[in-house]
Design an enzyme around this catalytic site. Sequence first.
Site, PDB file in Angstrom:
ATOM      1  N   VAL A   1      67.939 -76.832 -14.946  1.00  0.00           N
ATOM      2  CA  VAL A   1      68.753 -77.397 -14.001  1.00  0.00           C
ATOM      3  C   VAL A   1      68.335 -77.064 -12.724  1.00  0.00           C
ATOM      4  O   VAL A   1      68.460 -75.968 -12.493  1.00  0.00           O
ATOM      5  CB  VAL A   1      70.040 -76.860 -14.052  1.00  0.00           C
ATOM      6  CG1 VAL A   1      70.965 -77.118 -13.149  1.00  0.00           C
ATOM      7  CG2 VAL A   1      70.667 -77.257 -15.280  1.00  0.00           C
ATOM      8  N   SER A   2      67.811 -79.402 -13.042  1.00  0.00           N
ATOM      9  CA  SER A   2      68.321 -80.222 -12.040  1.00  0.00           C
ATOM     10  C   SER A   2      69.488 -80.538 -12.638  1.00  0.00           C
ATOM     11  O   SER A   2      69.844 -81.278 -13.236  1.00  0.00           O
ATOM     12  CB  SER A   2      67.406 -81.248 -11.544  1.00  0.00           C
ATOM     13  OG  SER A   2      67.409 -82.501 -11.698  1.00  0.00           O
TER      14      SER A   2
ATOM     15  N   THR B   1      70.156 -84.340 -14.088  1.00  0.00           N
ATOM     16  CA  THR B   1      69.708 -83.172 -14.847  1.00  0.00           C
ATOM     17  C   THR B   1      68.412 -82.653 -14.252  1.00  0.00           C
ATOM     18  O   THR B   1      67.643 -83.406 -13.656  1.00  0.00           O
ATOM     19  CB  THR B   1      69.488 -83.509 -16.336  1.00  0.00           C
ATOM     20  OG1 THR B   1      68.521 -84.561 -16.439  1.00  0.00           O
ATOM     21  CG2 THR B   1      70.776 -83.937 -16.999  1.00  0.00           C
ATOM     22  N   ASP B   2      68.151 -81.377 -14.423  1.00  0.00           N
ATOM     23  CA  ASP B   2      66.975 -80.750 -13.840  1.00  0.00           C
ATOM     24  C   ASP B   2      65.791 -80.753 -14.802  1.00  0.00           C
ATOM     25  O   ASP B   2      65.887 -81.223 -15.936  1.00  0.00           O
ATOM     26  CB  ASP B   2      67.299 -79.311 -13.434  1.00  0.00           C
ATOM     27  CG  ASP B   2      68.202 -79.249 -12.221  1.00  0.00           C
ATOM     28  OD1 ASP B   2      68.129 -80.153 -11.377  1.00  0.00           O
ATOM     29  OD2 ASP B   2      68.986 -78.294 -12.121  1.00  0.00           O
ATOM     30  N   LYS B   3      64.722 -80.182 -14.344  1.00  0.00           N
ATOM     31  CA  LYS B   3      63.482 -80.107 -15.104  1.00  0.00           C
ATOM     32  C   LYS B   3      63.726 -79.533 -16.497  1.00  0.00           C
ATOM     33  O   LYS B   3      64.303 -78.457 -16.651  1.00  0.00           O
ATOM     34  CB  LYS B   3      62.477 -79.234 -14.351  1.00  0.00           C
ATOM     35  CG  LYS B   3      61.167 -79.001 -15.098  1.00  0.00           C
ATOM     36  CD  LYS B   3      60.274 -78.058 -14.316  1.00  0.00           C
ATOM     37  CE  LYS B   3      59.006 -77.728 -15.111  1.00  0.00           C
ATOM     38  NZ  LYS B   3      58.141 -76.764 -14.390  1.00  0.00           N
TER      39      LYS B   3
END
Length: 361
Positions: free
Chosen positions: A2-3, A110-112
């Site tokens: 987290v994006s 959402t993140d990486k």
Amino acid sequence: VVSTQSGHYAGDQNKRLKSEVLSALSEIISPTESDVAKDSESADTHRYPSKKKYAIMMGFCGEGYRGMAMNVGVRTIEEELIKSLLKCKFIKPENAKELKKINFQRASRTDKGVSGARQVVSTKLNLPEDVETSICELNKALPDDIIVYDIIKATKNFDSHKFASSRVYEYNCPTFAMAPTLGDTWSGYRIPQVVLEKVRTVLQTFVGTKYFYNYTANKSAEDPSCYRHIKSITVSEPILVEDIEYIKIFLHGDSFVYHQIRKIVGMTIALLRNVTPSDYLERSFEKERLDVPLAPGLGLVLDKVNMDRYNKRFGSDGCHSPLVWEPYEEKVQNFKRNKILNIIHKKEKSTDCHSALIPLL
């Protein structure tokens, strides 16, 4: 990750991406398509159906992606979705380069590396009448780590972000991470019931409206957006996958700030490992800056976006279908098991990332 969490993250991060969209899309549209976009009336002979607003009900594995949202120069879920919609001619090239023309919006960012089992995207599409065939065509165009469960006609003003009433995140945590003894590793550890109950007790502390300044980043101590409300946190019984035992932590909230879930899990691990003072948890909800451990992004999944607000207003109006997940549950579970959880487990074994966290606590 987290994006993550994306989860849904605070709206200020979404604003940052708007200036990047045009540049990113100019890279994903091929030169031929760019030429078409310049003069679509003369160069593109395809007869597009009229645009209508839809909800794309989808899932994805975040491994290998730099998050959900379009981002210049990196591979993202939205980039792959736009490319596939273009390939299927469900959006026009000129609209793909200027997403505001089709009101493209994700419900949660959402993140990486973070996956999404049940995500919703709202957008206008030039979709043929045969929606089922269109869904099959789109899934063939998408990478096999992204799936569209359904495309549902929505109201013309539907915005998946604004109408999302709450989000549920799932964190798949190896139980050895919670072991009180620092010598315990993943090879054969099985969590005792008394430890599992302590995990549940600690996590209940985070339920309700709390000040999560120490559970995020890049926010000042006076930022009111640090206040977040968590509706519930539940913990599953242990699940054995090959030789690693996991517990699933489900967090249900209106929205989450950057890193919030990973830091909640990190704090819980630190408390169970007895490397954090007993008063540290309560102090972490105050304005004094404290160092809260960040759990690995691996294992974090956007489990579900709920559209209760939309469904209450339009779901039974006789013109629109409710945006619910029950009709796709079998597909969701199959995709989640084979394309998300299986990848999480394989990477846990290959990277041993939760073991690497423990010496840093």
